[in-house]
Design an enzyme around this catalytic site. Sequence first.
Site, PDB file in Angstrom:
ATOM      1  N   ASP A  45       0.840  -1.200   0.000  1.00  0.00           N
ATOM      2  CA  ASP A  45       0.000   0.000   0.000  1.00  0.00           C
ATOM      3  C   ASP A  45       0.874   1.249   0.000  1.00  0.00           C
ATOM      4  O   ASP A  45       1.223   1.797   1.043  1.00  0.00           O
ATOM      5  CB  ASP A  45      -1.004   0.017   1.161  1.00  0.00           C
ATOM      6  CG  ASP A  45      -2.189  -0.905   0.913  1.00  0.00           C
ATOM      7  OD1 ASP A  45      -2.249  -1.512  -0.175  1.00  0.00           O
ATOM      8  OD2 ASP A  45      -3.049  -1.003   1.801  1.00  0.00           O
ATOM      9  N   HIS A  66     -10.440  -5.623   8.630  1.00  0.00           N
ATOM     10  CA  HIS A  66      -9.764  -6.625   7.797  1.00  0.00           C
ATOM     11  C   HIS A  66      -9.643  -7.968   8.514  1.00  0.00           C
ATOM     12  O   HIS A  66      -8.730  -8.744   8.251  1.00  0.00           O
ATOM     13  CB  HIS A  66      -8.375  -6.135   7.366  1.00  0.00           C
ATOM     14  CG  HIS A  66      -8.402  -4.871   6.578  1.00  0.00           C
ATOM     15  ND1 HIS A  66      -9.189  -4.698   5.467  1.00  0.00           N
ATOM     16  CD2 HIS A  66      -7.752  -3.700   6.758  1.00  0.00           C
ATOM     17  CE1 HIS A  66      -9.015  -3.478   4.991  1.00  0.00           C
ATOM     18  NE2 HIS A  66      -8.160  -2.845   5.756  1.00  0.00           N
ATOM     19  N   VAL A 125      -3.738  -3.581   8.037  1.00  0.00           N
ATOM     20  CA  VAL A 125      -4.507  -3.064   9.168  1.00  0.00           C
ATOM     21  C   VAL A 125      -3.788  -1.808   9.657  1.00  0.00           C
ATOM     22  O   VAL A 125      -2.598  -1.853   9.961  1.00  0.00           O
ATOM     23  CB  VAL A 125      -4.601  -4.106  10.295  1.00  0.00           C
ATOM     24  CG1 VAL A 125      -5.384  -3.547  11.471  1.00  0.00           C
ATOM     25  CG2 VAL A 125      -5.241  -5.378   9.774  1.00  0.00           C
ATOM     26  N   HIS A 126      -4.515  -0.706   9.701  1.00  0.00           N
ATOM     27  CA  HIS A 126      -3.859   0.569   9.998  1.00  0.00           C
ATOM     28  C   HIS A 126      -3.684   0.758  11.494  1.00  0.00           C
ATOM     29  O   HIS A 126      -4.313   1.608  12.135  1.00  0.00           O
ATOM     30  CB  HIS A 126      -4.643   1.722   9.374  1.00  0.00           C
ATOM     31  CG  HIS A 126      -4.755   1.571   7.891  1.00  0.00           C
ATOM     32  ND1 HIS A 126      -5.782   2.060   7.142  1.00  0.00           N
ATOM     33  CD2 HIS A 126      -3.939   0.933   7.014  1.00  0.00           C
ATOM     34  CE1 HIS A 126      -5.592   1.747   5.871  1.00  0.00           C
ATOM     35  NE2 HIS A 126      -4.492   1.057   5.771  1.00  0.00           N
TER      36      HIS A 126
HETATM   37 FE   LIG Z   1      -4.151  -2.659   2.514  1.00  0.00          FE
END
Ligand SMILES: [Fe+2]
Length: 469
Positions: free
Chosen positions: A198, A330, A358-359
Site C-alpha cells: 500500500d 480486515h 490493518v492501519h
Molecule cells: Fe491494505
Amino acid sequence: MAKMGTSSRVAAAIVVVLGFVLSLAVVCNGGKTSSFVRKVEKTVDMPLDSDVFKVPPGYNAPQQVHITQGDQLGKAVIVSWVTVEEPGSNTVLYWSAYSKKQKSEGKFTTYKFYNYTSGYIHHTTIRNLKFNTKYYYVVGIGHTERQFWFITPPEVGPDVPYTFGLIGDLGQSFDSNKTLTHYELNPQKGQAVLFVGDLCYADTHPNHDNVWWDTWGRFTERSVAYQPWIWTVGNHEIDFAPELGETKPFKPYTHRYHVPYKASGSTAPFWYSIKRASAYIIVLSSYSAYGKYTPQYFWLEQELRKVNRSETPWLIVLMHAPWYNSYNFHYLEGETMRVMYEPWFVKYKVDVVFAGHVHAYERSERMSNVAYNIVNGICIPVKDQSAPVYITIGDGGNTEVLATNMTEPQPAYSAYREASFGHATFDIKNRTHAYYGWHRNQDGYAVTADSMWFFNRYYHPVDDSTSAQ
Ligand SMILES: [Fe+2]
Ligand SMILES: *[C@@H]1O[C@H](CO)[C@@H](O)[C@H](O)[C@H]1NC(C)=O
Ligand SMILES: *[C@@H]1O[C@H](CO)[C@@H](O)[C@H](O)[C@H]1NC(C)=O
Ligand SMILES: *[C@@H]1O[C@H](CO)[C@@H](O)[C@H](O)[C@H]1NC(C)=O
Ligand SMILES: *[C@@H]1O[C@H](CO)[C@@H](O)[C@H](O)[C@H]1NC(C)=O
Ligand SMILES: *[C@@H]1O[C@H](CO)[C@@H](O)[C@H](O)[C@H]1NC(C)=O
C-alpha cells in the site's frame, strides 16, 4: 475501506475511549493493549502544492528517483526515475571512491490509465557493484542532471549486522510525512526499508487519479533515492477498475516499481526473494493466487528449501494482509493464505513475518495453529517455539482511518497492540540476536513504544517471548 465522515470520526474517538475502559475491565491472559490513545484528529492528504511534492527545477529534470535491490545478493541496484518533457536518457552514471566513472543503460516505459498518461518511467540496473561501498550516481544525462548516492550491503554471511526499517501503508498524508521523518531521524539508522505494501493510495481518488502516484514518488524520493526499499504489493496497488476500462491488475505499480523477481526464479514481480547481509527475505503476494498448484505456491515450496540458514540465519517474510490480526478491521482476510502456508513457516522456522493492511500496530507471541483437520476441533493458536513472530505494521499514516476497533478480550497470542501511526526497525546484531523496536509518531525519534530481542530460530531457538521473562 471508505473514508469516514466527521460524525463517524467522533464515534471512533468514543470507541477508542470505551475500548480502553473495557480493556481495563476484562481480565485477559493476552499481552498488552497499549493505554496510549492517539488523538483521533483528521488525517488528510498533503495538498498538491506541498513542499514534499515539488517538481525539481530544470528542463526534463529526473523526478521520483527510487532504488531497490537488483539481484539476489545485493551486488546490483535498480535505479528508477521519471522524466516528463521528453524521454531523455536511460543512462545512469556511477562511481565510488575506488572506481572510475561507469555507465549503465536501461529502458523507459509509459502507460495510460483511463485519461491519465504517465511520464517516461526509466529503469536501469547497475550490476557488479562491490559490497559495502558507497556509490554516487547521476541521472538525467543530457539535460538536467541530478546526483544521489547509496551504500551497497555487506557481503552475504551469517554474522553480518544490518538494520532494516519497516514501513507499511504509507500514503501521503501529514501523518505519512511524520512517519517518514521519524524513520529518517531514528538513531537506529535503517539501511534499507522493508515496505509491506500500500504505497500511494491513488485509487482512493476519483478515477484512481494517477497524479497521486507521481506525488508519492516525489514525496518518498528523499529516502528511497538513497537506500533501497524492498517492495511488497498491497490491495491499493491492484488498481482493478473495470468501470474505467482498466482491467489489468497492478498496471501502474508494475510500470513504476521494478523488483528483481527473476533472480529468485519467480515468474511474476509479486512474489520473490532477496538475500541481504545475514537475512533471507521472502516477499509474498496476498493478491495473487496462492492455492495449491498455483505459480506462487510452487515457487514458495521450492524457495523455502533453498534457504541456507548457515549462510543467512535470519528468515524474514513480508506480505500485505496479516494472518494474525486482532483488530476488527480486515478481520480474517489473511486466513486462507495462513491455512495454505503456515505449516511451512513452522517447518522452516521463519523468524518473523511482517504484514501491513490493518492501519494499526500489533505484535504476536510465537504461536501456530496448524493442527486443525476439519473434524478434530483443534483450532486454537498454541505456543510454538518453531513459529514466527507476526508483526502488523500497517500504521504508516495514510488517509484511510486508523484501525481502533479491537476484538476483546485480547487473544492470548497477541503480545502488544496499539492504534497509532509509526514505523519500526529490525536491527540484526549477529547470528543469534536482533533488536526490534516500534516507534509511534507522537514520541521522540529515539523512543521505542514496543520492543523485543529476537533470538534466531536456527542458531538460538530459545524462548524470546516478552511475557515469559
Ligand atoms: Fe491494505
Ligand atoms: C479525467 O477525467 C476527469 C473527469 O472524468 C476530469 O476531471 C479530469 O480533468 C480528466 N483528466 C485529464 C488529465 O484529462
Ligand atoms: C514534511 O516533513 C519534512 C521533514 O520533516 C518537512 O520539511 C516538510 O515541511 C513536511 N511537509 C509537510 C507538507 O508536512
Ligand atoms: C550453506 O552455507 C554454508 C556457509 O556459506 C556453506 O558452507 C554450505 O555449503 C551451504 N550449504 C549448502 C547445502 O549449500
Ligand atoms: C467493532 O467491530 C465489531 C465486530 O466487527 C462490530 O460488531 C462493532 O459494531 C464495531 N464497533 C464499531 C463502533 O464500529
Ligand atoms: C550477539 O549479539 C548479542 C546482542 O548484542 C550479544 O549479547 C552476543 O554476545 C552476541 N553474540 C556473539 C557470539 O557475539
